[in-house]
Design a protein around this motif. Structure first.
Motif, short mmCIF file in Angstrom:
data_model
loop_
_atom_site.label_atom_id
_atom_site.label_comp_id
_atom_site.label_asym_id
_atom_site.label_seq_id
_atom_site.Cartn_x
_atom_site.Cartn_y
_atom_site.Cartn_z
N PRO A 24 8.68 8.25 4.08
CA PRO A 24 9.07 6.91 3.64
C PRO A 24 9.14 6.86 2.12
CG PRO A 24 6.76 6.96 4.26
CD PRO A 24 7.33 8.31 4.59
N PRO A 25 9.92 5.92 1.58
CA PRO A 25 9.98 5.80 0.13
C PRO A 25 8.63 5.37 -0.41
CG PRO A 25 11.09 3.95 1.18
CD PRO A 25 10.71 4.91 2.27
N PRO A 26 8.28 5.80 -1.60
CA PRO A 26 7.00 5.40 -2.17
C PRO A 26 6.92 3.87 -2.32
CG PRO A 26 8.03 7.11 -3.50
CD PRO A 26 9.03 6.66 -2.49
N PRO A 27 5.78 3.26 -1.93
CA PRO A 27 5.66 1.80 -2.03
C PRO A 27 5.55 1.36 -3.48
CG PRO A 27 3.61 2.77 -1.28
CD PRO A 27 4.61 3.88 -1.37
N ASN A 28 6.15 0.21 -3.77
CA ASN A 28 6.05 -0.43 -5.08
C ASN A 28 6.37 0.49 -6.25
OD1 ASN A 28 5.30 -2.75 -3.79
ND2 ASN A 28 3.13 -2.53 -4.18
N ASN A 29 7.38 1.34 -6.11
CA ASN A 29 7.77 2.25 -7.19
C ASN A 29 6.59 3.04 -7.72
OD1 ASN A 29 10.50 1.52 -7.09
ND2 ASN A 29 10.08 -0.30 -8.33
N SER A 49 -1.14 5.25 -4.10
CA SER A 49 -0.19 5.19 -3.00
C SER A 49 -0.91 5.01 -1.67
CB SER A 49 0.66 6.45 -2.98
OG SER A 49 1.60 6.41 -1.94
N ARG A 50 -2.01 5.74 -1.49
CA ARG A 50 -2.80 5.63 -0.25
C ARG A 50 -3.46 4.26 -0.14
NH1 ARG A 50 -3.33 6.01 4.89
NH2 ARG A 50 -5.41 6.54 5.61
N LEU A 51 -3.97 3.74 -1.25
CA LEU A 51 -4.58 2.40 -1.23
C LEU A 51 -3.54 1.34 -0.88
CD1 LEU A 51 -6.94 2.65 -4.33
CD2 LEU A 51 -7.62 2.51 -1.90
N ILE A 52 -2.34 1.46 -1.42
CA ILE A 52 -1.28 0.50 -1.10
C ILE A 52 -0.93 0.60 0.38
CG2 ILE A 52 1.17 -0.03 -1.48
CD1 ILE A 52 0.69 0.77 -4.44
N GLU A 53 -0.88 1.81 0.90
CA GLU A 53 -0.61 2.01 2.33
C GLU A 53 -1.70 1.33 3.17
OE1 GLU A 53 -0.63 5.78 5.37
OE2 GLU A 53 0.10 6.13 3.33
N LEU A 54 -2.96 1.51 2.80
CA LEU A 54 -4.06 0.85 3.52
C LEU A 54 -3.97 -0.66 3.40
CD1 LEU A 54 -6.96 3.26 2.54
CD2 LEU A 54 -5.92 3.01 4.80
N LYS A 55 -3.58 -1.14 2.23
CA LYS A 55 -3.43 -2.58 2.00
C LYS A 55 -2.36 -3.16 2.92
CE LYS A 55 -2.11 -5.77 -1.73
NZ LYS A 55 -1.10 -6.50 -1.03
N GLN A 56 -1.25 -2.46 3.07
CA GLN A 56 -0.14 -2.94 3.88
C GLN A 56 -0.48 -2.95 5.36
OE1 GLN A 56 2.90 -0.26 2.51
NE2 GLN A 56 3.51 -1.62 0.83
N LYS A 57 -1.46 -2.17 5.78
CA LYS A 57 -1.86 -2.12 7.19
C LYS A 57 -2.83 -3.23 7.56
CE LYS A 57 -1.04 2.77 7.89
NZ LYS A 57 -1.62 4.06 8.26
N ASP A 98 -11.39 -3.86 -12.43
CA ASP A 98 -10.08 -3.39 -12.88
C ASP A 98 -9.06 -4.03 -11.95
OD1 ASP A 98 -11.03 -1.71 -14.90
OD2 ASP A 98 -11.10 0.04 -13.59
N THR A 99 -8.05 -4.68 -12.52
CA THR A 99 -7.03 -5.34 -11.72
C THR A 99 -5.69 -4.64 -11.90
OG1 THR A 99 -8.18 -7.45 -11.93
CG2 THR A 99 -5.88 -7.53 -11.26
N TYR A 100 -5.10 -4.28 -10.80
CA TYR A 100 -3.77 -3.66 -10.77
C TYR A 100 -2.84 -4.68 -10.12
CZ TYR A 100 -6.53 0.52 -11.61
OH TYR A 100 -7.41 1.44 -12.13
N ASP A 101 -2.33 -5.61 -10.94
CA ASP A 101 -1.55 -6.73 -10.42
C ASP A 101 -0.31 -6.29 -9.66
OD1 ASP A 101 -3.18 -8.86 -11.30
OD2 ASP A 101 -2.34 -8.70 -13.32
N GLN A 102 0.45 -5.38 -10.21
CA GLN A 102 1.70 -4.95 -9.57
C GLN A 102 1.44 -4.35 -8.19
OE1 GLN A 102 4.12 -2.37 -11.94
NE2 GLN A 102 5.61 -2.04 -10.32
N GLU A 103 0.36 -3.62 -8.05
CA GLU A 103 0.05 -2.97 -6.78
C GLU A 103 -0.78 -3.85 -5.85
OE1 GLU A 103 1.13 -0.22 -9.86
OE2 GLU A 103 -0.53 -1.62 -9.83
N GLY A 104 -1.36 -4.93 -6.35
CA GLY A 104 -2.18 -5.81 -5.52
C GLY A 104 -3.52 -5.21 -5.18
N ILE A 105 -4.10 -4.46 -6.12
CA ILE A 105 -5.37 -3.77 -5.91
C ILE A 105 -6.36 -4.22 -6.98
CG2 ILE A 105 -6.53 -1.52 -5.79
CD1 ILE A 105 -4.42 -1.68 -3.63
N GLN A 106 -7.62 -4.42 -6.59
CA GLN A 106 -8.71 -4.64 -7.54
C GLN A 106 -9.77 -3.60 -7.26
OE1 GLN A 106 -9.88 -8.74 -6.94
NE2 GLN A 106 -8.70 -9.37 -8.73
#
Length: 152
Positions: A24-29, A49-57, A98-106
Motif C-alpha cells: 500500500p502507499p505510505p500513509p500521510n506522505n 508509519s507503523r504507529l499511523i497504521e495502528l492508529k487507522q485500525k 511530543d505532538t506530531y500534528d500531521q500524523e495525529g500522534i502524541q
C-alpha cells in the motif's frame, strides 16, 4: 494506567493473500516525514508509519493516537522499556508531550522516565524473527541482547 498493548507484527496467519503481496502507499506522505529536532523521543519513519497504521485500525481513528513511553525496574540490565496506548485523560501536568500534528500522534513521557529516555530513537522492523519496535538509547551504558532492557 491502561493495559500494555502488544505492538508487534501479527503472525496469526501463515497464508498469503493478494492484499499481503501488494504494497500500500505510505500513509500521510510518510516518505517525507522527518522527526522534529526538539522531540524528546525521535520516532523514525518506519516506526511512525507503523504507529499511523495502528492508529487507522482503531475505532476512533480521527482522534490522536497517544503513545505513553516510560521505564520501569526489571529486565536483564536493570531497567526495561514500557510502551502503552493511553488517553488524553491520563496525561498528567508533569508529563512531557511530543505532538506530531500531521500524523495525529502524541508521545507522552512521565517526568521520572524523562531522564532515561531523552534522545531515545524509536524504530520499527518488520523482520519475521526479532521484528517489532526497536529502542536505540544514547543514555544506556549497557543493553541486553533482546534490546528491551538497559542499564545506566
Amino acid at each position: 494506567m491502561t493495559t500494555p498493548a502488544i505492538l508487534c507484527p501479527s503472525s496469526s496467519s501463515l497464508r498469503s493473500s493478494a492484499a499481503d503481496i501488494q504494497t500500500p502507499p505510505p500513509p500521510n506522505n510518510i516518505e517525507n516525514y522527518e522527526p522534529p529536532e526538539d522531540a524528546i523521543i525521535k520516532i523514525k519513519p518506519k516506526a511512525m508509519s507503523r504507529l499511523i497504521e495502528l492508529k487507522q485500525k482503531r475505532e476512533d481513528a480521527a482522534s490522536p493516537l497517544i503513545l505513553r513511553m516510560g521505564v520501569r525496574n526489571g529486565g536483564c540490565s536493570g531497567l526495561s522499556y514500557v510502551m502503552d496506548f493511553s488517553t488524553s485523560d491520563d496525561i498528567q501536568e508533569e508529563d512531557e508531550v511530543d505532538t506530531y500534528d500531521q500524523e495525529g500522534i502524541q508521545c507522552v513521557v512521565d517526568a521520572k522516565s524523562l531522564l532515561y529516555l531523552y534522545g531515545l530513537e524509536l524504530d520499527y522492523s518488520d523482520d519475521l524473527i526479532g521484528g517489532g519496535f526497536k529502542f536505540f538509547n544514547p543514555n544506556a551504558e549497557e543493553s541486553c541482547g533482546c534490546g528491551s532492557s538497559f542499564g545506566v
